[in-house]
Design a protein around this motif. Structure first.
Motif, PDB file in Angstrom:
ATOM      1  N   LEU A   7      -4.554  44.104 -30.678  1.00 54.72           N
ATOM      2  CA  LEU A   7      -4.929  43.250 -29.708  1.00 54.72           C
ATOM      3  C   LEU A   7      -3.413  43.034 -29.042  1.00 54.72           C
ATOM      4  N   THR A   8      -3.466  42.994 -27.542  1.00 58.02           N
ATOM      5  CA  THR A   8      -2.247  42.800 -26.732  1.00 58.02           C
ATOM      6  C   THR A   8      -2.718  41.684 -25.582  1.00 58.02           C
ATOM      7  N   LYS A   9      -1.830  40.966 -25.464  1.00 56.29           N
ATOM      8  CA  LYS A   9      -1.996  39.764 -24.493  1.00 56.29           C
ATOM      9  C   LYS A   9      -0.496  39.734 -23.698  1.00 56.29           C
ATOM     10  N   ARG A  10      -0.410  40.283 -22.300  1.00 58.06           N
ATOM     11  CA  ARG A  10       0.605  40.033 -21.665  1.00 58.06           C
ATOM     12  C   ARG A  10       0.516  38.998 -20.433  1.00 58.06           C
ATOM     13  N   TYR A  11       1.629  38.337 -20.120  1.00 60.99           N
ATOM     14  CA  TYR A  11       1.589  37.306 -19.042  1.00 60.99           C
ATOM     15  C   TYR A  11       2.869  37.855 -17.878  1.00 60.99           C
ATOM     16  N   GLY A  12       2.370  38.627 -17.176  1.00 58.92           N
ATOM     17  CA  GLY A  12       3.311  39.137 -16.076  1.00 58.92           C
ATOM     18  C   GLY A  12       4.083  40.168 -17.031  1.00 58.92           C
ATOM     19  N   GLY A  13       5.422  39.811 -17.055  1.00 58.24           N
ATOM     20  CA  GLY A  13       6.151  40.756 -17.619  1.00 58.24           C
ATOM     21  C   GLY A  13       6.633  40.492 -19.222  1.00 58.24           C
ATOM     22  N   THR A  14       5.844  39.320 -19.726  1.00 55.29           N
ATOM     23  CA  THR A  14       6.097  38.890 -21.053  1.00 55.29           C
ATOM     24  C   THR A  14       4.749  39.306 -21.917  1.00 55.29           C
ATOM     25  N   THR A  15       5.335  39.863 -22.962  1.00 51.61           N
ATOM     26  CA  THR A  15       4.218  40.334 -24.017  1.00 51.61           C
ATOM     27  C   THR A  15       4.275  39.148 -25.189  1.00 51.61           C
ATOM     28  N   ARG A  52      -8.300  36.289 -22.261  1.00 52.92           N
ATOM     29  CA  ARG A  52      -8.823  37.422 -22.562  1.00 52.92           C
ATOM     30  C   ARG A  52      -7.650  38.381 -22.763  1.00 52.92           C
ATOM     31  N   PRO A  53      -7.908  39.155 -23.636  1.00 55.87           N
ATOM     32  CA  PRO A  53      -6.751  40.210 -23.874  1.00 55.87           C
ATOM     33  C   PRO A  53      -6.374  41.069 -23.019  1.00 55.87           C
ATOM     34  N   THR A  54      -5.280  41.539 -23.068  1.00 53.23           N
ATOM     35  CA  THR A  54      -4.913  42.696 -21.933  1.00 53.23           C
ATOM     36  C   THR A  54      -5.530  43.972 -22.436  1.00 53.23           C
ATOM     37  N   SER A  55      -5.356  44.074 -23.687  1.00 54.61           N
ATOM     38  CA  SER A  55      -6.119  45.285 -24.391  1.00 54.61           C
ATOM     39  C   SER A  55      -6.232  44.889 -25.752  1.00 54.61           C
ATOM     40  N   GLY A  56      -7.107  45.697 -26.522  1.00 54.80           N
ATOM     41  CA  GLY A  56      -7.611  45.423 -27.753  1.00 54.80           C
ATOM     42  C   GLY A  56      -8.744  44.604 -27.995  1.00 54.80           C
ATOM     43  N   THR A  57      -9.103  44.665 -29.127  1.00 54.85           N
ATOM     44  CA  THR A  57     -10.130  43.605 -29.246  1.00 54.85           C
ATOM     45  C   THR A  57     -10.116  42.726 -30.471  1.00 54.85           C
ATOM     46  N   VAL A  58     -10.928  41.650 -30.281  1.00 52.34           N
ATOM     47  CA  VAL A  58     -10.750  40.597 -31.546  1.00 52.34           C
ATOM     48  C   VAL A  58     -12.244  40.124 -31.717  1.00 52.34           C
ATOM     49  N   THR A  59     -12.721  40.198 -32.987  1.00 53.55           N
ATOM     50  CA  THR A  59     -14.266  39.728 -33.023  1.00 53.55           C
ATOM     51  C   THR A  59     -14.280  38.669 -34.375  1.00 53.55           C
ATOM     52  N   VAL A  60     -15.355  37.881 -34.281  1.00 53.79           N
ATOM     53  CA  VAL A  60     -15.628  37.160 -35.376  1.00 53.79           C
ATOM     54  C   VAL A  60     -17.010  37.480 -36.036  1.00 53.79           C
ATOM     55  N   ASP A  61     -16.993  38.056 -37.106  1.00 57.60           N
ATOM     56  CA  ASP A  61     -18.172  38.348 -37.947  1.00 57.60           C
ATOM     57  C   ASP A  61     -18.971  39.446 -37.046  1.00 57.60           C
ATOM     58  N   GLY A  62     -17.730  40.500 -36.283  1.00 55.26           N
ATOM     59  CA  GLY A  62     -18.484  41.521 -35.799  1.00 55.26           C
ATOM     60  C   GLY A  62     -18.827  41.483 -34.286  1.00 55.26           C
ATOM     61  N   THR A  63     -18.721  40.080 -33.916  1.00 60.89           N
ATOM     62  CA  THR A  63     -19.092  39.733 -32.350  1.00 60.89           C
ATOM     63  C   THR A  63     -18.072  38.962 -31.660  1.00 60.89           C
ATOM     64  N   PRO A  64     -17.456  39.180 -30.458  1.00 60.87           N
ATOM     65  CA  PRO A  64     -16.661  38.558 -29.761  1.00 60.87           C
ATOM     66  C   PRO A  64     -17.175  37.158 -29.808  1.00 60.87           C
ATOM     67  N   PHE A  65     -16.307  36.034 -29.922  1.00 58.98           N
ATOM     68  CA  PHE A  65     -16.700  34.542 -30.081  1.00 58.98           C
ATOM     69  C   PHE A  65     -17.280  34.299 -28.549  1.00 58.98           C
ATOM     70  N   ALA A  66     -16.609  34.873 -27.510  1.00 57.01           N
ATOM     71  CA  ALA A  66     -17.306  34.523 -26.074  1.00 57.01           C
ATOM     72  C   ALA A  66     -18.538  35.142 -25.984  1.00 57.01           C
ATOM     73  N   ASP A  67     -19.278  35.589 -26.784  1.00 58.20           N
ATOM     74  CA  ASP A  67     -20.590  36.157 -26.539  1.00 58.20           C
ATOM     75  C   ASP A  67     -21.684  35.236 -27.316  1.00 58.20           C
ATOM     76  N   ARG A  68     -21.048  34.217 -28.141  1.00 56.29           N
ATOM     77  CA  ARG A  68     -21.948  33.391 -28.690  1.00 56.29           C
ATOM     78  C   ARG A  68     -22.154  32.000 -27.916  1.00 56.29           C
ATOM     79  N   PRO A  69     -23.515  31.958 -27.839  1.00 59.99           N
ATOM     80  CA  PRO A  69     -23.932  30.687 -26.865  1.00 59.99           C
ATOM     81  C   PRO A  69     -23.531  29.495 -27.338  1.00 59.99           C
ATOM     82  N   ARG A  70     -23.986  29.299 -28.799  1.00 58.45           N
ATOM     83  CA  ARG A  70     -23.441  28.216 -29.485  1.00 58.45           C
ATOM     84  C   ARG A  70     -22.477  28.130 -30.368  1.00 58.45           C
TER      85      ARG A  70
END
Length: 303
Positions: A7-15, A52-70
């Motif tokens: 999991l990677t997150k960059r903001y401009g030139g800052t990691t 949103r990550p710049t690269s890599g993945t993060v899941t909760v119980d196998g699914t990205p949290f943003a994909d869960r409607p409730r």
């Protein structure tokens, strides 16, 4: 379970987060530690899909949290206790969250009782103290009875009774088989609350291990000994394989032998003891040692 893979997150030139890989497992209270600016809050927001990550993945119980409607049925989170509408009552705030997540309204009253706010359920949140807002934030996290819970600095503003209650709550939630991740800068609280630690610095993983294993990284436990005959005791202890060093205050610091064994050896040798005190490395000592080169703004300008 929470899984981060590169999991990677960059903001401009800052990691902010750099190729972070770890798994937060159920059944434990996992402490999430790091110096200011280490990337803890960013990581939590990535888990919740707020960034949103710049690269890599993060899941909760196998699914990205943003994909869960409730989402509140799957993950409960306390990120900022002050981020609520001050004009609403506590009950109205939780009822709105319940409605938007398909949770029965009665659940709002249940969690308000659980966190000790039932008597102020209809009071405006703007009149709440910081500690009361923290309790309300915890109530919101519990609202959907989720299997995964995230808490960012949950002890802020709580009185001693509240701190004890939160410790017991986290342990109970973990004992129920839930995944509990707690981010805090209070080492003393993590020492009494967590049984597993994840430590990051400058967005990178430093440690991912049990509380005892983390403390042992700095050095083994030792025993402080005082005696009127330090030379004789040193000879006896070293012959037994103990590591003996002179303390700055005239004591002896002994490693490799338990306090009981030291006492037995001193008794057998006729050597009087005035003090025999086992000690362990504190979580704060271990944390400061392992993150010393990952602090962005050290006091005194030292690195």
């Amino acid at each position: 379970m929470i899984e981060l893979r590169d999991l990677t997150k960059r903001y401009g030139g800052t990691t902010a987060v750099n190729r972070l890989t770890l798994t937060v497992r159920p059944g434990h209270v996992t402490g999430f530690l790091g110096p200011n600016g280490a990337g803890k809050s960013t990581t939590l927001r990535l888990v919740l899909g707020l960034h949103r990550p710049t690269s890599g993945t993060v899941t909760v119980d196998g699914t990205p949290f943003a994909d869960r409607p409730r989402g509140l049925r799957h993950v409960g989170a306390l990120l900022d206790a002050g981020d609520v509408h001050g004009g609403r009552s506590a009950l109205a705030h939780l009822s709105a969250l319940a409605r938007s997540n398909g949770i029965p309204r009665a659940r709002a009253e249940v969690v308000l009782r659980e966190v000790g706010l039932a008597d102020v359920a209809r009071r405006r949140i703007g009149a709440f103290s910081l500690g009361m807002r923290q309790r309300l934030g915890i109530a919101a996290a519990l609202l959907g009875d989720p299997p995964v819970l995230l808490f960012d600095e949950p002890f802020n503003g709580l009185d001693p009774e509240g701190v004890r209650w939160v410790r017991a709550l986290f342990r109970r939630l973990a004992a129920e088989g839930r995944t509990v991740l707690v981010s805090s800068h209070l080492m003393s609280e993590m020492e009494q609350t967590a049984d597993h630690l994840v430590v990051i610095g400058r967005g990178e993983l430093i440690a991912d291990e049990s509380l005892a294993g983390f403390a042992a990284r700095v050095g083994p436990a030792g025993v402080t000994v005082r005696t009127p005959d330090p030379a004789a005791l040193t000879t006896v202890l070293r012959a037994e394989g103990g590591a003996v060093h002179a303390g700055a205050d005239g004591s002896l610091v002994v490693g490799g032998l338990t306090a009981a064994r030291i006492g037995d050896l001193a008794y057998a040798g006729g050597i009087p003891l005035h003090e025999l005190a086992p000690h362990t490395v504190s979580l704060e000592e271990a944390f400061m040692d392992l993150t010393a080169d990952r602090v962005d703004y050290p006091a005194g300008g030292r690195r």
